[in-house]
Scaffold this motif. Structure first.
Motif, short mmCIF file in Angstrom:
data_model
loop_
_atom_site.label_atom_id
_atom_site.label_comp_id
_atom_site.label_asym_id
_atom_site.label_seq_id
_atom_site.Cartn_x
_atom_site.Cartn_y
_atom_site.Cartn_z
N GLN A 745 0.84 -1.21 0.00
CA GLN A 745 0.00 0.00 0.00
C GLN A 745 0.87 1.25 0.00
N GLU A 746 1.84 1.22 0.81
CA GLU A 746 2.72 2.37 0.91
C GLU A 746 3.38 2.65 -0.42
N GLN A 747 3.83 1.49 -0.98
CA GLN A 747 4.48 1.65 -2.30
C GLN A 747 3.50 2.29 -3.31
N GLU A 748 2.26 1.71 -3.32
CA GLU A 748 1.24 2.24 -4.25
C GLU A 748 0.97 3.71 -3.99
N LYS A 749 0.82 3.99 -2.69
CA LYS A 749 0.56 5.38 -2.32
C LYS A 749 1.70 6.27 -2.70
N GLU A 750 2.87 5.71 -2.49
CA GLU A 750 4.04 6.48 -2.89
C GLU A 750 4.01 6.77 -4.38
N ILE A 751 3.67 5.67 -5.13
CA ILE A 751 3.59 5.84 -6.60
C ILE A 751 2.55 6.91 -6.93
N ARG A 752 1.40 6.76 -6.26
CA ARG A 752 0.34 7.72 -6.53
C ARG A 752 0.74 9.12 -6.12
N LEU A 753 1.34 9.14 -5.02
CA LEU A 753 1.80 10.43 -4.53
C LEU A 753 2.77 11.06 -5.52
N GLN A 754 3.64 10.12 -5.96
CA GLN A 754 4.60 10.59 -6.96
C GLN A 754 3.87 11.12 -8.21
N GLU A 755 2.88 10.29 -8.63
CA GLU A 755 2.11 10.69 -9.81
C GLU A 755 1.41 12.02 -9.57
N LEU A 756 0.77 12.08 -8.38
CA LEU A 756 0.04 13.32 -8.05
C LEU A 756 0.98 14.50 -8.01
N THR A 757 2.10 14.24 -7.37
CA THR A 757 3.07 15.34 -7.31
C THR A 757 3.51 15.72 -8.71
N MET A 758 3.67 14.65 -9.53
CA MET A 758 4.07 14.94 -10.92
C MET A 758 2.99 15.75 -11.64
N SER A 759 1.74 15.26 -11.50
CA SER A 759 0.64 15.99 -12.16
C SER A 759 0.51 17.39 -11.59
N ASN A 760 0.71 17.42 -10.28
CA ASN A 760 0.67 18.72 -9.62
C ASN A 760 1.75 19.64 -10.19
N GLU A 761 2.89 19.00 -10.30
CA GLU A 761 4.00 19.76 -10.90
C GLU A 761 3.65 20.22 -12.31
N LYS A 762 3.05 19.24 -13.05
CA LYS A 762 2.64 19.57 -14.42
C LYS A 762 1.64 20.70 -14.43
N MET A 763 0.65 20.55 -13.53
CA MET A 763 -0.38 21.59 -13.41
C MET A 763 0.25 22.92 -13.12
N GLU A 764 1.17 22.82 -12.16
CA GLU A 764 1.85 24.06 -11.79
C GLU A 764 2.60 24.61 -12.99
N ASN A 765 3.25 23.65 -13.69
CA ASN A 765 3.96 24.07 -14.91
C ASN A 765 3.02 24.75 -15.90
N ILE A 766 1.86 24.05 -16.11
CA ILE A 766 0.89 24.59 -17.08
C ILE A 766 0.39 25.94 -16.63
N THR A 767 0.04 26.00 -15.33
CA THR A 767 -0.45 27.30 -14.82
C THR A 767 0.65 28.35 -14.96
N ASP A 768 1.87 27.88 -14.71
CA ASP A 768 3.00 28.81 -14.90
C ASP A 768 3.07 29.27 -16.36
N GLU A 769 2.92 28.23 -17.23
CA GLU A 769 2.97 28.56 -18.67
C GLU A 769 1.87 29.53 -19.04
N LEU A 770 0.67 29.17 -18.50
CA LEU A 770 -0.49 30.04 -18.78
C LEU A 770 -0.24 31.44 -18.27
N ARG A 771 0.31 31.46 -17.06
CA ARG A 771 0.60 32.77 -16.47
C ARG A 771 1.61 33.52 -17.35
#
Ligand code: ADP
Ligand code: MG
Length: 935
Positions: A745-771
């Motif tokens: 579970q931890e591993q999965e959560k970590e993966i998800r967390l990683q993914e979320l952080t990645m998407s979050n990063e991407k979102m942030e990137n996109i918002t940055d780009e948009l900005r």
């Protein structure tokens, strides 16, 4: 055959009219039926009708016989003479359709046919009537108003007749009445004052009756003139003057001519009767002193005021009464009779020629001096007729006779000449009339064309006026246009300067535009990218959301429901995602907390596990020890077992030995005991090798019991330890499993967390780009705005420069600002004015061709109107000539038709058979006719 008869003169007195009755003047006395005494002087006539005489009585006495005579082949004339309003028309016409009051003419119309119907059947009648009037010595046809001036001619029998007057065939009294009505209507048409006209004109109704005996082919003709003369009053009495006087003179001329003729005839001495003095006397030539049964009705007024006229009328009647006519039946010879007559006359001519020749030779002889003996001279006996001549000649009267003959001939020639001249005059007058008519027509046409011309000229004038106005307008417009053109030039100069700047600016603008386009393309690209990014973001978001949803579901967040639908907008999705994220964050936080807890528990567990492991290890060691121990114990046990078994065996053997020994006991108890002791000693020595066996030296049974107990305890302990070991292993396994699952579970959560952080990063990137993009857009917009500002400022400065160099002085910035604002206003106004001017210019440019076109149209219209006027004039002249031709043609056609009609009518005239009622008259059987008959 010919018989002499006097002219019948009847005198009719009309009743006094109302005004005359009021005056009560009575000066007339009637002496019997044929005498009237006026102012004491008696006047005798064939009959005198007092005022109370009825129309019928008059007719019976004066016209009935005439009708009979006419139907017997005689000529007849009835005319009325008298002053105006003496009852002439009343006597002749009366009330045409009133059986009681109808005059002679309508009664004759009926009577003729009544006579014909009562005559023998083998007679065939052809009746034709004419109706004309003589006014101012012009014969006007009342049955054809176009014939206004007919000529009087003489037929072969030297009887005058009106040439060319309309003759209508009638076959019934109704037809005759129709003709009368037509004539009267036509008489009324051309006249304004009928009373005046009727009192100054003579109306003549002529009935021509031709009868043929169908068996003998004898033909009889009879003419009946029914004349209503003009008023016989003197001109002086009417007080006429001017043209009216001329008219009256003309009327009087004809009446005086009548008087003269009557006087000449009455005297009987004069050889010359002035018939030719008037048309009327000419027409009535046969009636006065010729072959005609003439009846004159003199109409008189019984009033005293009219005494003079009455007396003159009565004198006229008396004079007329003395006229003697020679009447004969107008028998038309048959062809044979004509041939006989012709032969006779021919022979007569031949004889006469012979005689003349003889006489001429005798004369010749006499002239050359040859004396001819009496016997050879032409004597009375030899030749009857020439004898007369010679006798006369000889008697010295020859010259007179010859003279008179010559005179006659001369007169005849002169008459002929006069007739010719008359005809010529008539022709000329007809021509003049025709010309006059033509002239009238032409004048009318001219007047109408003049009116047209005036109208057209008026139109032309108005058009010219319009044209002038239009020209003025056009001039004004042109002036305005010139002004505008000047302004336009100025403006165009301004415009050109402005266009230059505009060009420059436009170039800049082009550059800017290019930049803008590039930017726009970039923007577009960015937008596309953005769109792609957005799409991708959306997709990612969708995926993320789905994942989040999944995560939510996996995290078992039942309360959080991820709504990720296609139709929902991104913002909504974002808000949902944000909500979800917050929830997820809180969940994550809780999860992390839980994880931490779990980690701590895991740590605890691991510690525990470690402890357990350690314990397990210790247990393992213990177990191994125990195992070793167990093994040793088992070995011991086995040994013990073996020993026990050996002991048991020994015991058994011993028991057996004991038993034996017991037996021997007695005997050998001691020895055996000794032996056993030894054996036990041996066992003990054997057992001394095992420490456990070491112990207090007990007895073997106790030891066994102890060993057994110990063994059981050890067994129990072993079992317990085994159970504990098993439970511990199980627990360990479970923990291991839990640990494993948690790790997963931890591993999965970590993966998800990683993914979320990645998407979050991407979102942030996109918002940055948009900005960034927004910032760049804003920057670009700002730059554009700045550019615009710069452009406006540039324009303003340019305008300012164009308006004049700034006189900057130390007036301060306020003044400068004012100036700038003023200039800006000016610029705005100028731009507005410029725009307006441009608009106006374009409008005017638009209007200019229209106005030019309008001017062209106007000029064309003027030209067209001028052409139309010219054409109208030409057309009018053409139409005039055509009209003239048409009039001529119509007149010719009418003439030809009349001629044809006459001829045709003669051919197709319905013959009236004697002894029969005509179908028409019978069919129409007018009550007038029959009532009249039974009166
Ligand atoms: P003229 O023709 O001579 O001028 P008219 O015949 O017109 O005169 O007569 C004039 C008027 O006198 C008319 O109104 C007519 O009716 C009337 N009149 C003439 N004669 C008679 C008569 N015999 N009986 C009754 N009225 C008459
Ligand atoms: Mg009259």
């Amino acid at each position: 055959m010919a018989q002499e008869c006097g002219v019948r003169v009847l005198c009719r007195f009309r009743p006094l009219n109302e005004s005359e009755v009021k005056r009560g003047s009575k000066h007339i006395r009637y002496g019997g039926s044929d005498t009237v005494v006026v102012s004491g002087k008696p006047y005798m006539f064939d009959q005198v009708f007092p005022p109370n005489t009825t129309q019928e009585q008059v007719y019976e006495s004066c016209a009935k016989d005439t009708v009979r005579d006419v139907l017997s082949g005689y000529n007849g004339t009835i005319f009325t003479y008298g002053q105006t309003s003496s009852g002439k028309t009343h006597t002749m016409e009366g009330r045409l359709h009133d059986p009681q009051m109808m005059g002679i003419i309508p009664r004759i119309a009926h009577d003729i046919f009544d006579h014909i119907y009562s005559m023998q059947e083998n007679l065939e009648f052809h009746i034709k009537v004419s109706y004309f009037e003589i006014y101012l010595e012009k014969i006007r046809d009342l049955l054809d108003v176009s014939k206004t001036n007919l000529a009087v001619h003489e037929n072969k029998n030297r009887v005058p007749y009106v040439k060319g007057c309309t003759e209508r065939f009638v076959s019934s009294p109704e037809e005759m009445m129709e003709v009368i009505d037509d004539g009267k209507a036509n008489r009324h048409v051309a006249v304004t004052n009928m009373n005046e006209h009727s009192s100054r004109s003579h109306s003549i109704f002529l009935i021509n009756i031709k009868q043929e005996h169908l068996d003998t082919a004898h033909k009889l003709t009879g003419k009946l003139y029914l004349v209503d003369l003009a008023g016989s009053e003197k001109v002086s009495k009417t007080g006429a003057a001017g043209t009216v006087l001329d008219e009256a003179r003309m009327i009087n001329k004809s009446l005086s001519a009548l008087g003269n003729v009557i006087s000449a005839l009455a005297e009987g001495t004069k050889t010359h009767v002035p018939y030719r003095d008037s048309k009327m006397t000419r027409i009535l030539q046969d009636s006065l002193g010729g072959n005609c049964r003439t009846t004159i009705i003199i109409c008189c007024s019984p009033s005293f005021s009219n005494e003079a006229e009455t007396r003159s009328t009565l004198l006229f009647g008396q004079r007329a009464k003395s006229i003697r006519n020679t009447v004969c039946v107008n028998l038309e010879l048959t062809a044979e009779e004509w041939k006989k007559k012709y032969d006779k006359e021919k022979q007569k001519g031949v004889d006469m020629r012979e005689l003349v020749e003889k006489l001429q030779t005798e004369l010749h002889h006499w002239r050359i001096g040859v004396c001819i003996p009496v016997m050879e001279q032409l004597s009375d006996k030899k030749q009857e007729v020439p004898c007369e001549h010679t006798a006369i000649a000889r008697n010295g009267l020859a010259a007179d006779v010859l003279e008179s003959v010559q005179y006659e001939e001369n007169i005849n020639n002169l008459y002929k000449l006069l007739d010719d001249k008359d005809e010529e005059i008539n022709l000329q007058t007809q021509l003049v009339e025709k010309m006059r008519l033509q002239l009238e027509v032409q004048e009318e046409i001219l007047a109408s064309s003049q009116q047209d011309c005036a109208r057209v000229q008026g139109e032309l004038c108005s058009l010219q006026r319009d044209n002038q106005e239009m020209r003025g307008e056009v001039r004004e417009v042109l002036g305005a246009l010139e002004e505008l053109a000047l302004k336009c030039d100025e403006k165009s100069r301004e415009v050109s300067s402005l266009t230059l700047t505009d060009h420059r600016l436009s170039e800049q603008l082009v550059v800017k535009n290019e930049m803008l386009e590039a930017t726009q393309s970039e923007i577009e690209e960015l937008q596309e990218l953005d769109a792609v990014q957005k799409r991708r973001t959306v997709d990612v978001l969708r995926v993320l959301l789905r994942d989040l949803g999944d995560m939510g579901t996996t995290i078992c967040v039942q309360e959080i429901k991820m709504v990720c639908e296609d139709g929902v907008s991104l913002d909504d999705e974002f808000s949902v995602v944000r909500l979800f994220l917050t929830k997820l964050k809180s969940e994550l936080k809780s999860l992390i907390n839980r994880t931490k807890q779990l980690e701590s528990t895991q740590e605890h567990a691991s510690i525990k596990i470690q402890a357990s492991e350690r314990e397990l290890a210790s247990c393992h060691t213990v177990v191994s020890q125990y195992q070793v121990k167990i093994r040793s114990l088992t070995e011991c046990v086995q040994k013990a077992e073996e020993t026990r078994r050996a002991l048991e065996i020994t015991q058994h053997t011993l028991e057996e030995e004991l038993t034996t020994l017991r037996t021997y006991e007695s005997n050998q108890d001691l020895c055996e005991l000794e032996k056993k002791k030894e054996l036990l000693k041996i066992n003990r020595s054997q057992q001394s090798q095992c420490p456990l066996i070491e112990g207090p030296r007990e007895t073997p049974s106790d030891m066994l019991v102890q060993l057994r107990e110990e063994f059981n305890n050890k067994q129990k302990m072993l079992n317990e330890l085994k159970e504990l070991n098993e439970t511990l292993v199980l627990e360990q396994k479970r923990l291991q499993f839990e640990y494993e699952t948690l790790r997963v579970q931890e591993q999965e959560k970590e993966i998800r967390l990683q993914e979320l952080t990645m998407s979050n990063e991407k979102m942030e990137n996109i918002t940055d780009e948009l900005r960034d993009f927004e910032e760049t857009l804003a920057r670009q917009l700002q730059s554009l705005h700045n550019l615009r500002k710069m452009f406006v400022q540039d324009l303003t400065t340019r305008v300012k420069k164009s308006n004049g160099p700034d006189r900057e002085d130390g007036g301060g910035r306020v003044l400068h600002k004012h100036k700038i604002s003023f200039l800006e206003n000016n610029l705005e106004q100028l731009t507005k004015v410029h725009k307006q001017m441009m608009r106006e210019n374009s409008e005017l440019r638009c209007d200019l061709p229209k106005l030019e076109k309008r001017v062209c149209v106007m000029t064309e219209r003027v030209k067209a109107l001028e052409c139309a006027l010219r054409e109208a004039k030409q057309r009018a002249s053409r139409e005039r000539s055509l009209y003239r031709q048409e009039v001529d043609r119509i007149k010719d056609a009418i003439r030809a038709k009349n001629m044809a009609c006459c001829g045709h009518a003669t051919l197709t005239a319905k013959p009236i058979r004697a002894g029969h009622h005509h179908t028409f008259s019978a069919g129409r059987g007018g009550p007038i006719v029959y009532s009249y008959h039974h009166v």
